[in-house]
Design a protein around this motif. Structure first.
Motif, short mmCIF file in Angstrom:
data_model
loop_
_atom_site.label_atom_id
_atom_site.label_comp_id
_atom_site.label_asym_id
_atom_site.label_seq_id
_atom_site.Cartn_x
_atom_site.Cartn_y
_atom_site.Cartn_z
N LEU A 216 0.83 -1.22 0.00
CA LEU A 216 0.00 0.00 0.00
C LEU A 216 0.86 1.26 0.00
O LEU A 216 0.54 2.23 -0.69
CB LEU A 216 -0.93 0.01 1.22
N ILE A 217 1.93 1.25 0.78
CA ILE A 217 2.78 2.45 0.85
C ILE A 217 3.49 2.68 -0.49
O ILE A 217 3.56 3.81 -0.98
CB ILE A 217 3.81 2.31 2.00
N LEU A 218 4.01 1.61 -1.09
CA LEU A 218 4.66 1.77 -2.39
C LEU A 218 3.64 2.18 -3.46
O LEU A 218 3.94 3.00 -4.34
CB LEU A 218 5.36 0.47 -2.80
N ALA A 219 2.44 1.63 -3.35
CA ALA A 219 1.39 2.03 -4.29
C ALA A 219 1.02 3.49 -4.07
O ALA A 219 0.76 4.24 -5.02
CB ALA A 219 0.16 1.14 -4.11
N GLY A 220 1.01 3.93 -2.81
CA GLY A 220 0.73 5.34 -2.51
C GLY A 220 1.80 6.25 -3.11
O GLY A 220 1.48 7.31 -3.65
N GLN A 221 3.05 5.82 -3.02
CA GLN A 221 4.14 6.59 -3.63
C GLN A 221 3.90 6.78 -5.13
O GLN A 221 3.95 7.89 -5.65
CB GLN A 221 5.47 5.85 -3.39
N SER A 222 3.62 5.67 -5.81
CA SER A 222 3.50 5.75 -7.26
C SER A 222 2.20 6.44 -7.68
O SER A 222 2.19 7.19 -8.67
CB SER A 222 3.58 4.35 -7.88
N ALA A 223 1.12 6.19 -6.93
CA ALA A 223 -0.14 6.88 -7.26
C ALA A 223 0.02 8.38 -7.04
O ALA A 223 -0.46 9.20 -7.84
CB ALA A 223 -1.28 6.33 -6.41
N VAL B 205 -6.75 9.60 -1.87
CA VAL B 205 -5.91 8.40 -1.99
C VAL B 205 -5.27 8.09 -0.62
O VAL B 205 -5.24 6.93 -0.19
CB VAL B 205 -4.83 8.60 -3.08
N GLY B 206 -4.81 9.14 0.05
CA GLY B 206 -4.21 8.94 1.37
C GLY B 206 -5.19 8.33 2.36
O GLY B 206 -4.85 7.42 3.12
N LEU B 207 -6.42 8.83 2.36
CA LEU B 207 -7.44 8.30 3.28
C LEU B 207 -7.76 6.84 2.96
O LEU B 207 -7.96 6.02 3.87
CB LEU B 207 -8.72 9.15 3.18
N VAL B 208 -7.81 6.51 1.68
CA VAL B 208 -8.08 5.11 1.30
C VAL B 208 -6.94 4.20 1.77
O VAL B 208 -7.18 3.09 2.26
CB VAL B 208 -8.30 5.01 -0.23
N ILE B 209 -5.70 4.70 1.64
CA ILE B 209 -4.56 3.90 2.11
C ILE B 209 -4.68 3.65 3.62
O ILE B 209 -4.52 2.52 4.10
CB ILE B 209 -3.22 4.61 1.79
N VAL B 210 -4.98 4.72 4.37
CA VAL B 210 -5.13 4.58 5.82
C VAL B 210 -6.24 3.58 6.15
O VAL B 210 -6.08 2.70 7.01
CB VAL B 210 -5.42 5.96 6.46
N ALA B 211 -7.36 3.69 5.44
CA ALA B 211 -8.50 2.81 5.72
C ALA B 211 -8.17 1.35 5.37
O ALA B 211 -8.45 0.44 6.16
CB ALA B 211 -9.72 3.28 4.93
N LEU B 212 -7.57 1.13 4.21
CA LEU B 212 -7.23 -0.23 3.80
C LEU B 212 -6.20 -0.83 4.74
O LEU B 212 -6.26 -2.02 5.09
CB LEU B 212 -6.70 -0.25 2.36
N ASN B 213 -5.24 0.01 5.17
CA ASN B 213 -4.20 -0.48 6.09
C ASN B 213 -4.82 -0.86 7.44
O ASN B 213 -4.49 -1.90 8.02
CB ASN B 213 -3.14 0.60 6.27
#
Lengths: 571, 60
Positions: free
Chosen positions: A504-511, A555-563
């Motif tokens: 998720l973090i690497l995906a967040g970087q690229s997104a 996108v950040g909120l979705v990462i936090v929620a999925l994590n």
């Protein structure tokens, strides 16, 4: 990683000075890009020398690399201008507008078709800002105001960056970090990139005509986003991820035909009263009652529903589309025919630079050659080739003579027209990239990224991950370069903090890097250059910065929620 | 000198700084990289200078 790196609020604040000055002069003072970029360049150099321990010699090396980096962008800008004027002087854009509106005169459909669907297709096979350069003049020809003709494709193509250009940015990420799971990271990226795709389509509709337009366009946006976002997400699980965007964007392009035939979009609509992006809306609201086809903010445009100029002698649609087909074919063939791309890519040029170090121990190794340039596989060559094909065909068919006969006044010399736009844009690109390289080699970018990581907790870092990716894209005008710059840092920080999903973090970087392309100065300048509004970069950024902030936060909120939900692998 | 000529000169200075910096820094010749960085920064000063000095900065 760097034990001596001065990660503190003071140094982070100093590193923010060049960026803050750049944005202030561009967006608040409305300086033109080539003026504001100089301010940013000098500020970055001053901070590097005075606070970050960069010697004058090291400053010269970092600056030299920045000038070299500019070659890659300039070799798109100048060919793109040649490409544009070769078509424009044969009335090719006027012909495209006239012929395409014969299929449907539904403006919103056409704006979405070009500014979201076609630009995504172009991004899937090319890159380096080429999609913006190609689509901005097309939107201009449809009657979109110049500033929006740049902002709309910037927003519309962002989602296609990581897996677009046949996956260059994705491959760079895979190369620079040893992933726990390549498949899970690709899947996470597929999920996250759906957000800028969907929000991109809705945002373009909103820009066009606010909420009335969003309601009207929603079925089209939903169908296309299902194909784009859903198709890409599905494709990364079954085919190599580097082809996922091409697959989704191609199907999206094909879907335009049945959508255009749907009665909802086949004819103009009167359901949308306000159309702030269209040129004639300015005239309609102007107190001075200027003419309906005048464009108050620079460039030239013709409203789609304004009185049609005589179209006798205008070229046919296939003829008008010829340069674009040639461009797409050249880009696609050289991308997928590996022996050809290997042979063309073997011709490289580059300069050498020595190792440099700051007094804080930030070392940049010697490179010989540094970032070699392969001119024959660069989009600039494809643009020149396509322009040459168009020039030869249009000349043989007599389109230049016909266009000259139709013109109201004599045209300026071709070279002067190109240089008047290319030179200021080139100065801006050089200054931006020198600024970025000086900030990178002096450690300012690292301090900013580590400061963001330091203030985060395992619960919140996911929110900052796309922000760092966007910062990288803003600095380098490239999703690929952002991933190379920050991929390792993001992975390391996620591991140190613990309790975070690496995919998720690497995906967040690229997104984040993909989204950040909508505000990268290089892309914005390419767009303003193509639309004939060099100097209006601040106005474009006033549209795209809020969009990037909104989508980055989502996108950040979705990462936090999925994590938090434990989805897509907790490290 | 019109605005386009001034910008063209600025860009030429910036572009020519590249070989001077690369050669000078790689070969350890301070004069070469010094001239290179000076050319880059003089070129970079032109756009803000034109903004404030030219009668019509938009007349390209």
């Amino acid at each position: 990683m760097y034990a001596l790196l001065p990660v503190s609020p003071l140094y982070a604040g100093l590193a923010l000075v060049p960026l803050a000055l750049l944005l202030f002069t561009l967006v608040v003072l409305r300086w033109r890009a080539h003026e504001a970029a100089s301010v940013g360049m000098f500020a970055a150099a001053a901070v590097a020398l005075a606070a970050y321990g960069l010697s004058p010699e090291a400053l010269s090396v970092a600056s030299g690399k920045g000038v070299w980096d500019a070659v890659f962008v300039l070799y798109v800008i100048v060919p793109a201008l040649v490409f544009y004027h070769v078509i424009e002087r044969a009335d090719g854009f006027e012909a495209l507008r006239t012929r395409i509106t014969a299929f449907t005169e539904n403006e919103l459909f056409l704006v979405l078709a070009f500014g979201w669907v076609f630009v995504s297709f172009m991004q899937s096979i090319s890159g380096f800002g080429t999609p913006i350069v190609v689509v901005a003049p097309l939107l201009l020809a449809l009657g979109v105001k110049p500033v929006y003709s740049v902002a709309i494709p910037l927003v519309g193509h962002a989602w296609a960056n990581t897996f677009g250009t046949l996956g260059v940015a994705w491959l760079a990420l895979v190369q620079v970090v040893e992933m726990q799971s390549v498949a899970a990271t690709a899947l996470a990226l597929g999920v996250l990139l759906w957000i800028p795709n969907l929000v991109g389509g809705l945002s373009i509709a909103w820009l066009y005509g606010r909420w009335e337009a969003v309601r009207y366009a929603f079925p089209m946006v939903a169908v296309v986003s299902l194909i784009h976002g859903g198709g890409q997400l599905a494709a990364v699980t079954v085919i190599p991820p580097e082809f996922a965007n091409f697959f989704a964007a191609s199907v999206g392009l094909l879907a335009l035909a049945p959508l255009a035939a749907w009665s909802r979009y086949a004819t103009p609509t009167d359901a949308i009263e306000r159309r702030p992006v269209m040129a004639e809306s300015i005239a309609a609201t102007d107190a001075d009652g200027s003419s309906p086809t005048a464009v108050a903010d620079g460039g030239t445009a013709t409203a789609a529903d304004a009185a049609d100029p005589a179209d006798d002698g205008l070229m046919s649609l296939p003829m008008a589309a010829l340069p674009f087909v040639a461009l797409a074919a050249a880009a696609f063939v050289t991308a997928v025919v590996t022996p050809l791309s290997d042979a063309l890519g073997s011709i490289q040029v580059g300069l050498s630079f020595p190792e440099i170090a700051t007094s804080f121990g930030v070392v940049t190794e010697a490179t010989a050659p540094y970032s070699p340039f392969s001119p024959l596989t660069h989009p600039g060559t494809f643009l020149l080739l396509s322009a040459l094909v168009a020039f030869v065909v249009y000349r043989r068919k007599g389109h230049y003579e016909a266009a000259t006969a139709r013109a109201d006044e004599p045209r300026e010399a071709f070279s002067r027209t190109v240089l008047a736009t290319a030179i200021p844009a080139s100065i801006a690109v050089v200054s931006f990239l020198v600024m970025a390289k000086v900030m990178d080699h002096s450690g300012q970018v690292l301090v900013l990224a580590e400061s963001a990581a330091n203030v985060a907790t395992p619960a919140t870092y996911g929110f900052f991950s796309p922000l760092i990716g966007s910062l990288g894209a803003f600095m380098t005008s490239s999703n690929t370069a952002s991933n190379i710059l920050f991929g390792g840092l993001q992975q390391q920080t996620a591991a140190q903090l613990g309790g975070l999903s690496e995919p998720l973090i690497l995906a967040g970087q690229s997104a984040g890097g993909a989204i950040g392309n909508a505000i990268s100065p290089g892309n914005v300048i390419l767009g303003t250059t193509a639309a004939g509004i060099v100097g209006r970069e601040g106005d474009v950024l006033r549209v795209t910065i809020p969009w990037v902030a909104l989508v980055g936060a989502l996108v950040g909120l979705v990462i936090v929620a999925l994590n938090a939900a434990g989805l897509l692998g907790v490290a | 000198m019109d605005v386009l000529r001034r910008y063209t000169l600025a860009f030429a200075l910036m572009a020519l700084s590249l070989p001077a910096v690369s050669y000078g820094a790689s070969a350890g010749i301070a004069a070469a990289w010094g001239v290179g960085i000076a050319m880059l920064f003089v070129g970079g000063l032109v756009p803000p200078a034109v903004r404030f000095a030219a009668a019509d900065p938009d007349a390209i």
